[in-house]
Every structure is written in structure tokens, then in C-alpha cells.
Design an enzyme around this catalytic site. Structure first.
Site: not given
Ligand code: IMP
Ligand code: MG
Length: 234
Positions: A43, A99, A102
Site C-alpha cells: 500500500g 498508507d 486504521d
């Protein structure tokens, strides 16, 4: 807009402008130190490439590939290294380039792992940060954008291995992943090396109409993007 894409959240221009700001900040912060950028595959490829080119210091670059195990919709924080660094980071100033953060579990594990290798310093740069990361004690020194708690694609981020090459960050239409809950696919794809379940060779056919997205979105804002037909079967 094509049926795949719900919304462009962050345009390519906004991404590039923010990357430039981050690069200047990192350049200044590490002015008197040699820096090793560690990109987390896959990513972080886009942000790593753009960030490194926007910087003026002669940084070193290395890559790690990791896989998170998860049950259901939660990242467990149990991580496996698929590709380790080529560099011995003992005594080096290290910046992890991610990237998106979360839950922060993956990053926590990675930071702990790298810290055990005795770098001179360790910091994190994440292009995107979701609200869930606030619950974790993940110190992200450089953040591109804080976004809401929704699944995004583009600029390196995938859904079932697709959409990484969108030059902007967008959200997908619910129909694209309504068949199976997104986090389950996502975690499963990562844990299995993407060959199991709804992996890259088995997207929900008829909904992942990349061609339609390409026509609707790229023609609007990316005139020069070559027109091509997506081959079937990966
Ligand atoms: P965490 O352990 O929950 O912080 O998971 C972080 C990883 O999950 C990221 O490095 C991405 O690979 C993936 N991820 C989290 N949110 C998204 C998203 O919205 N789109 C694509 N990938 C995501
Ligand atoms: Mg990642």
C-alpha cells in the site's frame, strides 16, 4: 461517476500538495541526520515514491511486506513478516512510511519489531489516519489526512487488490462490496496472500466494473490516461 466509485475524497492534487508539505517537514526535522525510509508493501508504494522524490535529503529506502491475521472484522495484531528489510537498522534513524493507519494494530506490531532492532530513532509517517487509531498508542509523527471511518481505495490502497493505481483517494459504491462485508475480505485477503475467498482472481463479477469507473472518472480529470480494456482472470 461510474458505478464503482461513490466519491472522490482526496484529489490527486491535494495528495501531491500534502506530500510536498510532509516532505519539507521531514527534510527539516532530519536536516542533520541520515534517514532510512521504510515502506510497507504494497500500500505504501505510491506515498513512498512521491514522498522520497519530494524530499531534498539523500535518504535511503527499504521495504517490508507484512501480513496481518484477523478473525472476522478485527485486526488481531498478529503479524507475519513476508519480506524483511535488507538493511541492518541498528543505529539508524528510521521513518516508517504507511498508507493508512486504521486500528493501529499492524503499526504497533511493526514499530515494536523495528524498535527491538535498536535504531537510533523511529518515527511514523502515514498518508491517512482513521479514527480507530486514536484508541491505540500509535504515535504518528507525520499524517497526511485524517479521514472518517470508511473504506477507501486508491493511491496504493486496494479493494481485493484493485484500485491501487487510482491517483486519488475515493470510496467505493456499496454495491461493490455489499456481497461480502469489506473487512472480512480485506483481512482474509491479506492473511491468505490473496489466493483464498474473494481474492484478486475472484472479484464479485458484474460489480467490479473497472472499465466503467475508468471511463467515468479518468476521462473527467485524467485526460492523458491511456484507454485500455482490463483483461479478465487477473
Ligand atoms: P490496522 O492494523 O487496522 O491499522 O490496519 C492497517 C492496514 O489495513 C493498512 O496498512 C491497510 O493495508 C489496511 N486498511 C485499513 N483501512 C483500509 C482502507 O480503508 N482501504 C484499504 N486498506 C485499508
Ligand atoms: Mg499497509
Amino acid at each position: 461517476m461510474g458505478p464503482d466509485l461513490k466519491q472522490v475524497l482526496i484529489t490527486a492534487e491535494q495528495l501531491q500538495a500534502r506530500v510536498g508539505e510532509l516532505a519539507a517537514q521531514i527534510d527539516a526535522d532530519y536536516a542533520d541526520r541520515d534517514l532510512l525510509l521504510i515502506g510497507v508493501l504494497k500500500g505504501a508504494v505510491m506515498v513512498m515514491a512521491d514522498l522520497a522524490r519530494a524530499m531534498h535529503s539523500p535518504v535511503q529506502m527499504d521495504w517490508m511486506a507484512i501480513s496481518s491475521y484477523g478473525s472476522g472484522t478485527k485486526s488481531s495484531g498478529v503479524v507475519r513478516i513476508l519480506k524483511d528489510l535488507d538493511t541492518d537498522i541498528t543505529g539508524l534513524h528510521v521513518l516508517i512510511v504507511e498508507d493508512i493507519v486504521d486500528s493501529g494494530l499492524t503499526l504497533s506490531w511493526l514499530a515494536g519489531n523495528l524498535r527491538s532492532r535498536s535504531p537510533a530513532s523511529l518515527a511514523v509517517c502515514a498518508m491517512l489516519r482513521k479514527p480507530g487509531s486514536a484508541q491505540m498508542q500509535v504515535d504518528v509523527a507525520y499524517t497526511g489526512f485524517d479521514i472518517g471511518d470508511e473504506f477507501v481505495v486508491g493511491y496504493g490502497l486496494d479493494y481485493a487488490q484493485r484500485y491501487r493505481n487510482l491517483p486519488f483517494i475515493g470510496t467505493l459504491a456499496p454495491a461493490v462490496y455489499s456481497a461480502v462485508p469489506q473487512p472480512a475480505i480485506h483481512r482474509d485477503a491479506r492473511a491468505s496472500g490473496v489466493r483464498r475467498g474473494l481474492g484478486e482472481h475472484n472479484p464479485p463479477r458484474g460489480t467490479l466494473t473497472f472499465q466503467a469507473l475508468h471511463q467515468a472518472v479518468y476521462r473527467q480529470s485524467f485526460e492523458g490516461w491511456p484507454s485500455r480494456r482490463r483483461s479478465t482472470g487477473g
